[in-house]
Write a protein that holds these residues in place. Structure first.
Motif, PDB file in Angstrom:
ATOM      1  N   PRO A  33       0.829  -1.203   0.000  1.00 40.28           N
ATOM      2  CA  PRO A  33       0.000   0.000   0.000  1.00 40.28           C
ATOM      3  C   PRO A  33       0.869   1.260   0.000  1.00 40.28           C
ATOM      4  CG  PRO A  33       0.029  -0.972   2.187  1.00 40.28           C
ATOM      5  CD  PRO A  33       0.783  -1.920   1.287  1.00 40.28           C
ATOM      6  N   LEU A  34       0.347   2.307  -0.658  1.00 36.70           N
ATOM      7  CA  LEU A  34       1.039   3.607  -0.724  1.00 36.70           C
ATOM      8  C   LEU A  34       0.144   4.578   0.046  1.00 36.70           C
ATOM      9  CD1 LEU A  34       3.409   5.203  -2.018  1.00 36.70           C
ATOM     10  CD2 LEU A  34       1.893   5.647  -3.959  1.00 36.70           C
ATOM     11  N   VAL A  35       0.634   5.075   1.174  1.00 35.62           N
ATOM     12  CA  VAL A  35      -0.283   5.666   2.160  1.00 35.62           C
ATOM     13  C   VAL A  35       0.037   7.129   2.466  1.00 35.62           C
ATOM     14  CG1 VAL A  35      -1.158   5.471   4.524  1.00 35.62           C
ATOM     15  CG2 VAL A  35      -0.682   3.398   3.184  1.00 35.62           C
ATOM     16  N   VAL A  36      -1.007   7.928   2.457  1.00 32.26           N
ATOM     17  CA  VAL A  36      -0.981   9.301   2.983  1.00 32.26           C
ATOM     18  C   VAL A  36      -2.102   9.357   4.017  1.00 32.26           C
ATOM     19  CG1 VAL A  36      -1.181  11.752   2.418  1.00 32.26           C
ATOM     20  CG2 VAL A  36      -0.218  10.151   0.743  1.00 32.26           C
ATOM     21  N   PRO A  37      -1.774   9.401   5.304  1.00 33.95           N
ATOM     22  CA  PRO A  37      -2.808   9.201   6.327  1.00 33.95           C
ATOM     23  C   PRO A  37      -4.010  10.141   6.213  1.00 33.95           C
ATOM     24  CG  PRO A  37      -0.665   8.866   7.278  1.00 33.95           C
ATOM     25  CD  PRO A  37      -0.422   9.363   5.879  1.00 33.95           C
ATOM     26  N   GLU A  38      -3.831  11.365   5.694  1.00 33.91           N
ATOM     27  CA  GLU A  38      -4.986  12.257   5.531  1.00 33.91           C
ATOM     28  C   GLU A  38      -5.916  11.801   4.410  1.00 33.91           C
ATOM     29  OE1 GLU A  38      -1.864  13.190   5.650  1.00 33.91           O
ATOM     30  OE2 GLU A  38      -1.577  14.855   7.030  1.00 33.91           O
TER      31      GLU A  38
END
Lengths: 352, 352
Positions: free
Chosen positions: B107-112
């Motif tokens: 997964p490629l994640v940007v928490p917002e």
């Protein structure tokens, strides 16, 4: 007219004026008398043009008498006041300021794109476009002739000298403050070091970029951004062209760069676009990134053409091209284009 | 798990590692042991984290034993080799490099934007996007949720520290050569003064901009430009999103800026876009150009959020917005996003 036409350079002592005097000394000499004019503050100085020391006259009605062509290289408000006076005295005015660019009775001319437009000038005034428009229009115009332009999305990397000699002085002063320091890693430290006097820019320019140039227009747009849209539409005779421009000042002394996304009516190929740009007057194609070949301001400053590199077809749109252009904002972006227009008018006046 | 999770920071001595140690000392402390690891060259140094001097270990299999979460803040080839080893030893890896970003099982994640994605990680690896994607994705994601993104045309103004400590050193060395000189007005003079050693950049960066970053990809694109497209599509779960990116390095130490043209499925208004951005986590709206309020790198460096200004609706397209974003490429653009992902995983591991 059997004599050579007389030329008056109004604004001879400014940043663009200095480049104009170089160009007049370098280009084929078609002029009779060349008269230099400036604000009263700078008048009396002697400047070299065509190898001769020439005294600069103060701008007044008398200084504009008996000239065939008058170049205005002065701020907008001075041009707005004095260009019509010069025209009324019989001069053909070539104005580098924004004062008359959108006047329907004033042609806006880029000789590589719309040379015919120079001949129809009901007010006796011909306008030269702004420096950022000029950085991109020669390349865009060449591609438009083949593919039919429908939309431009452009982001500019504007040099300090676009704001005149004050802009260059501000950048140099700021650089000497920040060079050799560790500044630039903490919020506001460049701003504090540079202080409140950021010259003609609304923020520090050393170790920074400033996303603003010009004055506030409607709906959040800057005057420079609106002008790129209006000027491009007028020069290309495409009143419906979709244009979105963003102007950002960068810490470069001279040479504007523009990142261009251009959409066309017809599908494009990089191979055909390369052929067009490689053979267009006023353009140098410099596009082999694997070999390190792409234009940068440091390479193009002081040269005449528009340099084009980084040409790609949009991956998701067969009708769109991306490319990066660099051009000297004081040469093609100001003095050179004005001189080219004047030379076309001079040749017309000299024709039997 | 009743004990606090153990954290290992691989690449603790680099530019991003230094910011990570600050963040770990400032954020709520959820970690048990924090282990610092680097290349053998930098091992043995002592660095402060959470107020304690901690000796840096050399990267080896032993150093990765018995850790719950491992942060990789190292070049791509090191991450490609060592992240699977850490995962095989039971760690959840959070990788800041490009090595695994496009792996469908990572997964490629940007928490917002896509916090849920962090929980599905078949390889035991979670990737954090690149610094330029992170500069724009939080603002674009917030607007996408309301209007539905269909196309992005972006031009980046990338800081030197995006190329690591070597990039910063090269810019500072070049600045001390050009400051206080008249360089920058003649072709090649900056290039000659700086010499052939331009550090990690393919041209001089002082008093210049360089329209290239990364390695050559297909059809004239750079790897950085292709990554912005691929990463944005993956994070937003929009595999058909049209993206055209141009990467340009500018003489700024830290904080990337991006000029964004975003087209949406539905008509947009500036008023609604302002409301969305003013209330989105991780975004600061700073948009009153008439008052001089727009983000610049000098103002945002060292801060966590994405700053957004210069918001306008495209004049010729009721579905498109223009805006300018700035973000610290070492904080949200690297260390902060990686730390946020790690904290989400740490909380998950610590949950009863």
């Amino acid at each position: 007219m059997t004599r050579r036409p007389t030329l008056t350079v109004v604004g001879a002592t400014g940043a663009v004026g200095a480049v104009m005097l170089q160009i007049l000394s370098q280009h084929a000499d078609i002029w009779g008398e060349i008269r230099l004019v400036s604000s009263p503050r700078s008048a009396g100085r002697k400047l070299a043009v065509r190898g001769e020391e020439t005294e600069v006259l103060a701008l007044c009605e008398e200084a504009l008498e008996g000239t065939d062509v008058a170049l205005f290289l002065v701020p907008e408000e001075i041009a707005a006041q004095w260009a019509p006076i010069a025209a009324a005295k019989g001069a053909v005015v070539v104005d580098n300021s924004p004062a008359f660019r959108m006047d329907p009775d004033v042609p806006l001319v880029v000789p590589e794109i719309n040379p015919h437009a120079v001949r129809v000038r009901p007010r006796g005034i011909v306008a030269s476009p702004g420096c950022t428009t000029l950085a991109l229009i020669v390349a865009v115009g060449a591609l438009h002739a083949e593919f039919g332009a429908s939309e431009l999305v452009v982001s500019a990397y504007q040099a300090a000298s676009g704001a005149g000699q004050d802009g260059v002085a501000a950048l140099r002063a700021q650089l000497s403050v920040v060079a050799g320091t560790e500044l630039g890693s903490h919020p506001g430290d460049v701003r504090r070091a540079v202080g409140d006097d950021t010259g003609p820019f609304p923020g520090p320019l050393a170790l920074n970029v400033v996303p603003w140039s010009g004055t506030p227009g409607e709906d959040g747009w800057s005057s420079e951004e609106l002008r790129i849209r209006e000027e491009t539409r007028k020069i290309l005779a495409l009143p419906e062209l979709r244009v979105s421009a963003t102007c950002v000042r960068v810490p470069v002394v001279t040479a504007h760069s523009v990142s261009v996304h251009a959409r066309f009516e017809r599908p494009v190929t990089v191979a055909r676009a390369h052929e067009i740009l490689a053979t267009s007057p006023g353009v140098v194609l410099y596009d082999d990134p694997a070999a390190g070949d792409f234009p940068t301001p440091a390479d193009v400053v002081g040269t005449d053409p528009t340099w084009v590199g980084r040409l790609r077809r949009a991956l998701d749109d067969e009708n769109a091209l991306e490319f990066f252009v660099c051009g000297d904002n004081l040469r093609k972006g100001a003095a050179l284009n004005t001189a080219q227009i004047a030379e076309a008018i001079g040749a017309e006046l000299a024709a039997p």
